[in-house]
Design an enzyme around this catalytic site. Structure first.
Site, PDB file in Angstrom:
ATOM      1  N   MET A  20      26.707  34.487  28.571  1.00  0.00           N
ATOM      2  CA  MET A  20      25.741  35.547  28.881  1.00  0.00           C
ATOM      3  C   MET A  20      24.417  35.172  28.237  1.00  0.00           C
ATOM      4  O   MET A  20      24.317  35.075  27.008  1.00  0.00           O
ATOM      5  CB  MET A  20      26.242  36.908  28.382  1.00  0.00           C
ATOM      6  CG  MET A  20      27.393  37.468  29.207  1.00  0.00           C
ATOM      7  SD  MET A  20      27.898  39.128  28.691  1.00  0.00           S
ATOM      8  CE  MET A  20      28.933  38.754  27.273  1.00  0.00           C
ATOM      9  N   CYS A 104      24.743  32.896  39.220  1.00  0.00           N
ATOM     10  CA  CYS A 104      23.569  33.703  38.879  1.00  0.00           C
ATOM     11  C   CYS A 104      22.963  34.340  40.137  1.00  0.00           C
ATOM     12  O   CYS A 104      22.616  33.640  41.075  1.00  0.00           O
ATOM     13  CB  CYS A 104      22.547  32.826  38.173  1.00  0.00           C
ATOM     14  SG  CYS A 104      21.186  33.791  37.543  1.00  0.00           S
ATOM     15  N   LYS A 146      31.806  27.918  37.507  1.00  0.00           N
ATOM     16  CA  LYS A 146      31.905  29.388  37.499  1.00  0.00           C
ATOM     17  C   LYS A 146      31.082  29.883  38.669  1.00  0.00           C
ATOM     18  O   LYS A 146      29.913  29.513  38.809  1.00  0.00           O
ATOM     19  CB  LYS A 146      31.363  29.926  36.184  1.00  0.00           C
ATOM     20  CG  LYS A 146      31.388  31.449  36.076  1.00  0.00           C
ATOM     21  CD  LYS A 146      31.150  31.855  34.629  1.00  0.00           C
ATOM     22  CE  LYS A 146      31.033  33.355  34.456  1.00  0.00           C
ATOM     23  NZ  LYS A 146      29.780  33.877  35.014  1.00  0.00           N
ATOM     24  N   HIS A 176      34.059  35.039  39.520  1.00  0.00           N
ATOM     25  CA  HIS A 176      33.660  36.432  39.324  1.00  0.00           C
ATOM     26  C   HIS A 176      33.816  37.104  40.687  1.00  0.00           C
ATOM     27  O   HIS A 176      33.162  36.681  41.652  1.00  0.00           O
ATOM     28  CB  HIS A 176      32.208  36.492  38.809  1.00  0.00           C
ATOM     29  CG  HIS A 176      31.677  37.890  38.671  1.00  0.00           C
ATOM     30  ND1 HIS A 176      30.338  38.155  38.501  1.00  0.00           N
ATOM     31  CD2 HIS A 176      32.305  39.087  38.659  1.00  0.00           C
ATOM     32  CE1 HIS A 176      30.175  39.478  38.409  1.00  0.00           C
ATOM     33  NE2 HIS A 176      31.341  40.055  38.492  1.00  0.00           N
ATOM     34  N   ASN A 207      37.499  36.600  36.618  1.00  0.00           N
ATOM     35  CA  ASN A 207      36.390  37.260  35.915  1.00  0.00           C
ATOM     36  C   ASN A 207      35.935  38.504  36.683  1.00  0.00           C
ATOM     37  O   ASN A 207      35.793  38.474  37.898  1.00  0.00           O
ATOM     38  CB  ASN A 207      35.236  36.261  35.769  1.00  0.00           C
ATOM     39  CG  ASN A 207      33.979  36.862  35.158  1.00  0.00           C
ATOM     40  OD1 ASN A 207      32.882  36.612  35.648  1.00  0.00           O
ATOM     41  ND2 ASN A 207      34.113  37.632  34.114  1.00  0.00           N
ATOM     42  N   GLY A 208      35.694  39.542  35.909  1.00  0.00           N
ATOM     43  CA  GLY A 208      35.112  40.756  36.482  1.00  0.00           C
ATOM     44  C   GLY A 208      35.878  41.999  36.091  1.00  0.00           C
ATOM     45  O   GLY A 208      37.063  42.141  36.400  1.00  0.00           O
ATOM     46  N   ASP A 209      35.175  42.869  35.351  1.00  0.00           N
ATOM     47  CA  ASP A 209      35.680  44.215  35.051  1.00  0.00           C
ATOM     48  C   ASP A 209      36.902  44.243  34.149  1.00  0.00           C
ATOM     49  O   ASP A 209      37.765  45.111  34.306  1.00  0.00           O
ATOM     50  CB  ASP A 209      35.982  44.986  36.346  1.00  0.00           C
ATOM     51  CG  ASP A 209      34.733  45.170  37.197  1.00  0.00           C
ATOM     52  OD1 ASP A 209      33.638  44.785  36.745  1.00  0.00           O
ATOM     53  OD2 ASP A 209      34.860  45.696  38.317  1.00  0.00           O
ATOM     54  N   GLY A 231      33.088  39.232  30.041  1.00  0.00           N
ATOM     55  CA  GLY A 231      31.651  39.337  29.799  1.00  0.00           C
ATOM     56  C   GLY A 231      31.308  40.652  29.140  1.00  0.00           C
ATOM     57  O   GLY A 231      31.477  40.849  27.932  1.00  0.00           O
ATOM     58  N   ARG A 232      30.888  41.617  29.963  1.00  0.00           N
ATOM     59  CA  ARG A 232      30.312  42.856  29.438  1.00  0.00           C
ATOM     60  C   ARG A 232      31.269  43.659  28.567  1.00  0.00           C
ATOM     61  O   ARG A 232      30.822  44.413  27.698  1.00  0.00           O
ATOM     62  CB  ARG A 232      29.813  43.702  30.622  1.00  0.00           C
ATOM     63  CG  ARG A 232      28.663  43.046  31.375  1.00  0.00           C
ATOM     64  CD  ARG A 232      28.452  43.690  32.728  1.00  0.00           C
ATOM     65  NE  ARG A 232      29.628  43.502  33.574  1.00  0.00           N
ATOM     66  CZ  ARG A 232      29.894  44.183  34.675  1.00  0.00           C
ATOM     67  NH1 ARG A 232      29.057  45.108  35.074  1.00  0.00           N
ATOM     68  NH2 ARG A 232      30.989  43.944  35.377  1.00  0.00           N
TER      69      ARG A 232
END
Ligand SMILES: Cc1cc2nc3c(=O)[nH]c(=O)nc-3n(C[C@H](O)[C@H](O)[C@H](O)COP(=O)(O)O)c2cc1C
Length: 382
Positions: A20, A104, A146, A176, A207-209, A231-232
């Site tokens: 990130m 991105c 990625k 993702h 990847n994701g959530d 990530g987040r």
């Protein structure tokens, strides 16, 4: 499930801190690594800036002495520049693993054919990945990619790109489960991750959530992936990596830190950023201020859901020194329990879908493998 095989590295738990920009610097990675095992990817570095020996970029390639494997993400659009950047990494022994960014979605990048726009140009994509793998493989440095699902629902690329990357010799592929058009909106498509896993022989990372450790186990059960990329979910919650380690080891415990424990983590985070900036600065006083400035963006994430007044939040988000931080953290009620209502909730970016800006003629010419003009970013991060 077994460890994640990434070339010569075996990673347990099979957990990856997502790169990130502006977040996953050496200080933040150490904070996360103190919680649990896995691979912790550095902020994105642009290949052009590396090849041009841009001083800020070179400073961003920093790893802890005990960071193993040292994982670096590169962004590039030109196979030759990418190969040259990878050769620099290998020859100067700057990292042990290289990830290539094709996810991105920001207009500045896709408008020039970079990031999430690039896999659509399948020959260019294959050439670029192969150039990186060929430059890295003599040194035994594994390369991964990625990516997102595609540009939008009508222009999906992930299975084809995954197969091309596998053909080019990557050690793993991370997906993702969103298109570029989705940006960070909606929910990640774990079915797409499952399809990619079905299609590939190399390890696939989902990847994701993943907001909680149990989401990671659910993703593995749903998709069969070999590892997860977070990530987040870890923003303002580095202890998520302790939960992930426990979860993958079949242990039930999950952290619910009180506000006092969160304050200790915030202090540790700020201190690590100050150490990082002091190490990179000519003037240590400036290093402390820069580290504190870098910390400010994390304050709201740490305090999410806790009953902390607006004024104290604002003051914390304006700190200039560790002494000031200590003073303000002292005003928090340490006994305040963790706000469980914030569990499982999205954090960090959650913007709305948007039009994907692309270079003229980009969609019409899938097999054009010309390097897009001006798509090499000059600076890293951001
Ligand atoms: C602030 C921020 C910066 C990001 N920077 C990068 C980056 O430099 N390279 C990259 O491949 N992805 C980047 N991403 C995307 C994440 O790596 C990840 O794919 C995405 O957040 C979805 O995972 P999550 O749902 O676990 O957050 C970034 C995401 C955020 C929120």
């Amino acid at each position: 499930m077994g460890p994640l095989n990434l070339g010569r590295y075996q990673v347990w738990p099979p957990v990856v801190l997502a790169p990130m920009a502006g977040i996953t610097n050496v200080g933040f990675r150490r904070l996360c690594r103190e919680q649990g095992g896995g691979i912790y990817v550095c902020e994105m570095i642009t290949t052009r800036a590396l090849v041009e020996r841009n001083p800020k970029t070179l400073r961003m390639i920093a790893f802890g002495d005990d960071e193993q494997p040292r994982s670096l993400q590169l962004y590039g659009t030109d196979p030759e520049i990418t190969a040259a950047a990878v050769r620099i990494v290998v020859e100067r022994n700057l990292a042990d693993h290289i990830d290539l960014n094709f996810g991105c979605p920001v207009p500045k990048v896709t408008r020039r054919g970079g990031g999430a726009a690039l896999p659509w140009r399948r020959r260019l994509f294959a050439r670029l990945v192969r150039a990186a793998v060929d430059a890295a493989s003599p040194a035994g440095v594994p390369v991964t990619v990625k990516m997102r699902k595609g540009i939008d629902d009508d222009h999906l690329t992930y299975v084809e790109a995954g197969l091309a990357a596998q053909d080019a010799g990557v050690a793993a592929v991370a997906l993702h489960g969103r298109t570029a058009a989705q940006r960070y909106s909606g929910t990640a498509d774990w079915d797409a991750i499952a399809s990619l896993k079905q299609a590939l022989e190399v390890p696939v990372l989902g990847n994701g959530d993943i907001w909680e450790a149990d989401d990671a186990l659910r993703m593995v059960a749903h998709t069969g992936v070999d590892g997860v990329v977070i990530g987040r979910g870890c923003l303002g919650r580095p202890w998520l990596f302790a939960d992930l380690e426990a979860a993958f080891n079949g242990r039930p415990e999950r952290r619910l830190p009180s506000l006092g424990e969160v304050a200790v983590t915030m202090r540790r985070h700020a201190e690590l950023l100050v150490d990082q900036f002091v190490a990179g600065a000519r003037n240590p006083a400036r290093g402390e201020r820069d580290g504190c400035t870098d910390f400010r963006k994390h304050v709201a994430w740490y305090l999410k859901g806790f009953p902390v007044g607006g004024e104290l939040r604002r003051s914390l988000a304006m700190i200039e020194s560790l002494a000031q931080l200590d003073d303000l953290l002292g005003k928090l009620d340490p006994a305040e329990p963790f706000p469980t209502a914030a569990l499982g909730q999205p954090r960090g970016r959650t913007n709305s879908p948007g039009k994907v800006f692309l270079p003229d003629g980009w969609l019409a010419n899938r097999d054009d493998d010309a390097v897009p003009e001006g798509a090499e970013l000059d600076d890293s991060g951001g």
